[in-house]
Design a protein around this motif. Structure first.
Motif, PDB file in Angstrom:
ATOM      1  N   SER A 111     -73.511  26.325  80.208  1.00  0.00           N
ATOM      2  CA  SER A 111     -74.216  25.466  80.164  1.00  0.00           C
ATOM      3  C   SER A 111     -73.859  24.209  79.731  1.00  0.00           C
ATOM      4  O   SER A 111     -73.972  23.194  80.149  1.00  0.00           O
ATOM      5  CB  SER A 111     -75.540  25.827  79.359  1.00  0.00           C
ATOM      6  OG  SER A 111     -76.369  26.791  80.052  1.00  0.00           O
ATOM      7  N   TRP A 112     -72.999  24.389  78.608  1.00  0.00           N
ATOM      8  CA  TRP A 112     -72.403  23.356  77.896  1.00  0.00           C
ATOM      9  C   TRP A 112     -71.680  22.374  78.507  1.00  0.00           C
ATOM     10  O   TRP A 112     -71.294  21.293  79.022  1.00  0.00           O
ATOM     11  CB  TRP A 112     -71.719  23.470  76.750  1.00  0.00           C
ATOM     12  CG  TRP A 112     -70.830  22.502  75.892  1.00  0.00           C
ATOM     13  CD1 TRP A 112     -71.483  21.770  74.990  1.00  0.00           C
ATOM     14  CD2 TRP A 112     -69.437  21.964  76.107  1.00  0.00           C
ATOM     15  NE1 TRP A 112     -70.439  20.745  74.618  1.00  0.00           N
ATOM     16  CE2 TRP A 112     -69.413  20.850  75.136  1.00  0.00           C
ATOM     17  CE3 TRP A 112     -68.657  22.288  76.977  1.00  0.00           C
ATOM     18  CZ2 TRP A 112     -68.213  20.307  75.175  1.00  0.00           C
ATOM     19  CZ3 TRP A 112     -67.324  21.938  76.850  1.00  0.00           C
ATOM     20  CH2 TRP A 112     -66.985  20.752  76.096  1.00  0.00           C
ATOM     21  N   LEU A 114     -71.211  22.797  82.388  1.00  0.00           N
ATOM     22  CA  LEU A 114     -71.899  22.333  83.457  1.00  0.00           C
ATOM     23  C   LEU A 114     -72.583  20.852  83.043  1.00  0.00           C
ATOM     24  O   LEU A 114     -72.490  19.877  83.839  1.00  0.00           O
ATOM     25  CB  LEU A 114     -73.062  23.328  83.991  1.00  0.00           C
ATOM     26  CG  LEU A 114     -73.592  22.863  85.334  1.00  0.00           C
ATOM     27  CD1 LEU A 114     -72.606  22.712  86.357  1.00  0.00           C
ATOM     28  CD2 LEU A 114     -74.917  23.696  85.569  1.00  0.00           C
ATOM     29  N   ASP A 115     -73.310  20.765  81.824  1.00  0.00           N
ATOM     30  CA  ASP A 115     -73.788  19.601  81.635  1.00  0.00           C
ATOM     31  C   ASP A 115     -72.744  18.374  81.200  1.00  0.00           C
ATOM     32  O   ASP A 115     -73.188  17.122  81.366  1.00  0.00           O
ATOM     33  CB  ASP A 115     -74.689  19.931  80.135  1.00  0.00           C
ATOM     34  CG  ASP A 115     -75.870  20.378  80.416  1.00  0.00           C
ATOM     35  OD1 ASP A 115     -76.236  20.851  81.588  1.00  0.00           O
ATOM     36  OD2 ASP A 115     -76.480  21.044  79.328  1.00  0.00           O
ATOM     37  N   ARG A 116     -71.686  18.581  80.847  1.00  0.00           N
ATOM     38  CA  ARG A 116     -70.591  17.748  80.380  1.00  0.00           C
ATOM     39  C   ARG A 116     -69.565  17.555  81.334  1.00  0.00           C
ATOM     40  O   ARG A 116     -68.727  16.371  81.125  1.00  0.00           O
ATOM     41  CB  ARG A 116     -70.183  17.843  79.041  1.00  0.00           C
ATOM     42  CG  ARG A 116     -71.082  17.894  78.130  1.00  0.00           C
ATOM     43  CD  ARG A 116     -70.877  18.411  76.883  1.00  0.00           C
ATOM     44  NE  ARG A 116     -72.040  18.111  75.695  1.00  0.00           N
ATOM     45  CZ  ARG A 116     -73.104  19.094  75.826  1.00  0.00           C
ATOM     46  NH1 ARG A 116     -73.305  19.851  76.766  1.00  0.00           N
ATOM     47  NH2 ARG A 116     -73.957  18.702  74.930  1.00  0.00           N
ATOM     48  N   ASP A 124     -68.065   9.854  85.838  1.00  0.00           N
ATOM     49  CA  ASP A 124     -69.436   9.931  85.261  1.00  0.00           C
ATOM     50  C   ASP A 124     -70.370  10.019  86.698  1.00  0.00           C
ATOM     51  O   ASP A 124     -71.612  10.560  86.432  1.00  0.00           O
ATOM     52  CB  ASP A 124     -70.102   9.032  84.453  1.00  0.00           C
ATOM     53  CG  ASP A 124     -69.441   9.211  83.274  1.00  0.00           C
ATOM     54  OD1 ASP A 124     -69.296  10.449  82.577  1.00  0.00           O
ATOM     55  OD2 ASP A 124     -69.230   8.229  82.394  1.00  0.00           O
ATOM     56  N   ARG A 127     -70.428  14.869  90.771  1.00  0.00           N
ATOM     57  CA  ARG A 127     -71.495  16.073  90.738  1.00  0.00           C
ATOM     58  C   ARG A 127     -70.611  16.934  89.864  1.00  0.00           C
ATOM     59  O   ARG A 127     -69.359  16.998  90.040  1.00  0.00           O
ATOM     60  CB  ARG A 127     -71.830  16.566  92.014  1.00  0.00           C
ATOM     61  CG  ARG A 127     -72.637  17.887  92.110  1.00  0.00           C
ATOM     62  CD  ARG A 127     -72.938  18.097  93.457  1.00  0.00           C
ATOM     63  NE  ARG A 127     -71.844  18.585  93.911  1.00  0.00           N
ATOM     64  CZ  ARG A 127     -71.793  19.439  95.482  1.00  0.00           C
ATOM     65  NH1 ARG A 127     -72.745  19.098  96.134  1.00  0.00           N
ATOM     66  NH2 ARG A 127     -70.661  19.893  95.858  1.00  0.00           N
TER      67      ARG A 127
END
Length: 143
Positions: A111-112, A114-116, A124, A127
């Motif tokens: 999760s970390w 994928l989010d960053r 930025d 995708r």
């Protein structure tokens, strides 16, 4: 175990950067990750979309030994060969912890990442997509 892992790999590729980071897991547990940025990182591009691809590597060791240290050479090679940012996760081991604890550590790291991911690439607007892989017990945690 560390010597066996290192002996079969040969020369370790140089990275643009390697960074250790601590993530906050469940019940105030800290999860160590190591971020490998290869010298020639690439994104995937189509005519309309830029995709930052990251690799989450989960080390082997039967679930009771192994670490990001013992598998550092494997993670470096993975980053070098794919040209993708690679993150190795230090999950909790048995018998001190349960399989579920280790799986939660892997999920937190996923999760970390994928989010960053786009910001880690400096893209930025891109995708982000994560490829999850591992060896031995790490391969089991990928499912």
């Amino acid at each position: 175990f560390r010597a066996i892992c290192a002996a079969g790999v040969g020369i370790t590729p140089w990275m643009m950067s390697i960074e250790d980071k601590m993530l906050h897991g469940d019940e105030n547990h800290q999860i160590k990750i190591r971020i490998y940025k290869p010298r020639k990182m690439k994104t995937l591009r189509t005519s309309t979309v830029e995709t930052a691809v990251g690799v989450l590597f989960i080390h082997g060791g039967g679930g009771w030994l192994g670490s990001i240290e013992t598998h550092d050479c494997v993670a470096r090679r993975l980053a070098h060969r794919t040209k993708f940012l690679t993150v190795s996760v230090e999950y909790r081991l048995v018998p001190e912890h349960t399989y579920v604890d280790a799986l939660q550590d892997v999920r937190t790291a996923y999760s970390w990442l994928l989010d960053r991911l786009p910001s880690l690439y400096g893209a930025d607007g891109a995708r982000g997509e994560v490829v999850v892989c591992g060896d031995s017990a790490g391969g089991m945690y990928t499912s």
